[in-house]
Design an enzyme around this catalytic site. Sequence first.
Site, PDB file in Angstrom:
ATOM      1  N   ASP A  25       1.009  -1.147   0.116  1.00 17.63           N
ATOM      2  CA  ASP A  25       0.104  -0.137   0.102  1.00 17.63           C
ATOM      3  C   ASP A  25       0.882   1.221  -0.048  1.00 17.63           C
ATOM      4  OD1 ASP A  25      -1.977   1.883   0.284  1.00 17.63           O
ATOM      5  OD2 ASP A  25      -2.434   1.361   2.571  1.00 17.63           O
ATOM      6  N   ASP A 102      -3.274  -9.976 -16.320  1.00 15.32           N
ATOM      7  CA  ASP A 102      -4.114 -10.935 -16.142  1.00 15.32           C
ATOM      8  C   ASP A 102      -5.309 -10.794 -16.817  1.00 15.32           C
ATOM      9  OD1 ASP A 102      -5.597 -13.157 -15.137  1.00 15.32           O
ATOM     10  OD2 ASP A 102      -4.597 -12.687 -13.241  1.00 15.32           O
ATOM     11  N   ASP A 203      -7.074 -16.255 -17.789  1.00 15.23           N
ATOM     12  CA  ASP A 203      -7.866 -16.810 -16.907  1.00 15.23           C
ATOM     13  C   ASP A 203      -8.761 -17.935 -17.114  1.00 15.23           C
ATOM     14  OD1 ASP A 203      -8.336 -16.557 -13.926  1.00 15.23           O
ATOM     15  OD2 ASP A 203     -10.671 -16.232 -14.672  1.00 15.23           O
ATOM     16  N   GLU A 245      -4.458 -20.494 -18.172  1.00 15.52           N
ATOM     17  CA  GLU A 245      -4.763 -21.045 -16.780  1.00 15.52           C
ATOM     18  C   GLU A 245      -5.768 -22.242 -17.525  1.00 15.52           C
ATOM     19  OE1 GLU A 245      -6.626 -20.592 -12.579  1.00 15.52           O
ATOM     20  OE2 GLU A 245      -7.700 -19.687 -14.358  1.00 15.52           O
ATOM     21  N   HIS A 319      -2.054 -17.382  -6.331  1.00 13.65           N
ATOM     22  CA  HIS A 319      -3.167 -16.477  -5.548  1.00 13.65           C
ATOM     23  C   HIS A 319      -4.315 -17.502  -4.844  1.00 13.65           C
ATOM     24  CE1 HIS A 319      -4.796 -16.337  -9.294  1.00 13.65           C
ATOM     25  NE2 HIS A 319      -5.836 -16.000  -8.955  1.00 13.65           N
ATOM     26  N   ASP A 320      -4.421 -18.587  -5.427  1.00 14.36           N
ATOM     27  CA  ASP A 320      -5.657 -19.293  -5.268  1.00 14.36           C
ATOM     28  C   ASP A 320      -5.129 -20.763  -4.387  1.00 14.36           C
ATOM     29  OD1 ASP A 320      -7.508 -18.164  -6.898  1.00 14.36           O
ATOM     30  OD2 ASP A 320      -6.818 -19.317  -8.785  1.00 14.36           O
TER      31      ASP A 320
END
Length: 543
Positions: A25, A102, A203, A245, A319-320
Amino acid sequence: MLDKTKRGWWKDAVFYQIYPKSFQDSDGDGLGDIPGIVRRLDYLEKLGIDGIWLSPVYASPQADNGYDISDYRAVWPPFGTMADMETLIAEAKKRGISIIMDLVLNHTSDEHFWFREALKGRDNPCHDYYIWRDGAPDTPPNDLRATFGGPAWEYVPELGQWYFHQFAVKQPDLNWENPAVRRELYDMIRFWVDKGVEGFRLDVIDNIGKEPDRKITARGPRLHEYVRELSREAFREPGLVTVGEAWSADVEEARQYSDPGGSELSMVFQFEHTFTDCVPGGEKWDLAPLDLPRLKRCVERWQRGLHGRGWNSLFWDNHDLPRVVSRWGDEGVYRVRSAKMLAAALHGLQGTPYIYQGEELGMTNIRLPIEGYEDIETRNFYGERLARGYAEADVMASVYARSRDNARTPMQWSRAENAGFTDGTPWFAVNPNYTEINAEAALADPDSVFYFYQRLIALRKRCPVFRDGDFTLLDPEHERVFAYVRRTADEQLLVVCNFSGEAVDWAPPAEFGRAELLLSNCGAPGHGLRPYEAYMLYRGAVG
Ligand code: TEU
């Protein structure tokens, strides 16, 4: 530096995945953002990576953390502006780092302009951008289920129609049979190529050819026709790297996707190895101990199957997925050593490695009360399993082990408050172990996981055998040791990994008696293997 105008440059590359919400951040709102990424480019350059796969930063209501896009040509304001994105692309490029965006082409958000138009009536030109079926409000067209739980159909009373969604209700599937949809998507991709983006991660690309009436979701009959058209129309420059993916891909199909002729994609992410610690035939939530021989046979099949005939991508984390050190290594005394062992096991293989943010620090899973989880998949899973009568403790055990939120805790930069991720209140829990596990500490310690990854990346660039070598698995049935040899005409590389917390009696093949020790995670190899020991031995042309 790699010549990124040439097809195939990615075979020498290592990529790093950033999940922007949890990376850095810069303005105190508790969410990671693009200026935060720019601030950390020097760190990534030091690691040695060649590109960043950036999870979605597009405008989005964030029902699925950005995988629900409401405007492909705009940046979600909390992440920054289009000017910030241009700065990121330019600053990354200066450091030899490509930005890989992505692309979510299977579905949009229900707040996308196209869907809002589609809701206006059957005659609206955007109506046919999505997949609709007539029907009564209480009978969906069929019993297909959505990946995130519940039926794959949602009723819209105003239209008297159901729309199809393979993921959340707020993620309506695009109708790829409509050429206008495809054209819109290609134009959008060109918009990003013109901005200097050097590749794309696609994706759930295997889902675009769906035929819901026939209950076909992945691997539909027109899938490869669509992928070839996409490649031809949108990925015109031979240097653009593309990774699809494809949860459904087997070796045979991956050859087709990654055909060296370049008619489809550069490579795919396949997930077979991520099921080697699941109950056979079960879901990812159905836990079983890692079956190492099964993992090894799986890796062997992919390594041999794509050698010379396609191209692998290599990853343990994203991230999954849960954090690999918690999953197959040791979070306790051997955390550092096992994180390095897992890195060596993966980076010795043929393919393009992907490092997920924090993996290079040996970041671990987190445990929270169920209210602490943000992920839509986790929340729905919890509700559904309880409703089906599963014991809460068992459901939580699955959540701890497999929730996608394990990967989504804020990046641990330092010992400062909130791990140096934000000055505000972080959007998601920081793992309390940040005081020990953080980038600042790793950079100060020459024996850290970070420098081990740095060396692995450098080795891939030094010895061609990493890119070109074939693959021979040693001791396939050994339950603790994962060892393999990679060979080219004039090089041999031996990778040895002890996947267990116990010492093992194991010796390398005699031909490696005088080999060079390329790297190791506990000093010079001795007799047998220490817990989680890993090393690489090399014989070859390159000094
Ligand atoms: O994931 C594809 C997908 O099928 C996942 O839902 C996967 O099954 C699940 O994460 C396994 O636990 C992609 C993205 O990587 C994911 O983050 C998105 O939620 C999903 O597509 C929908 O866009």
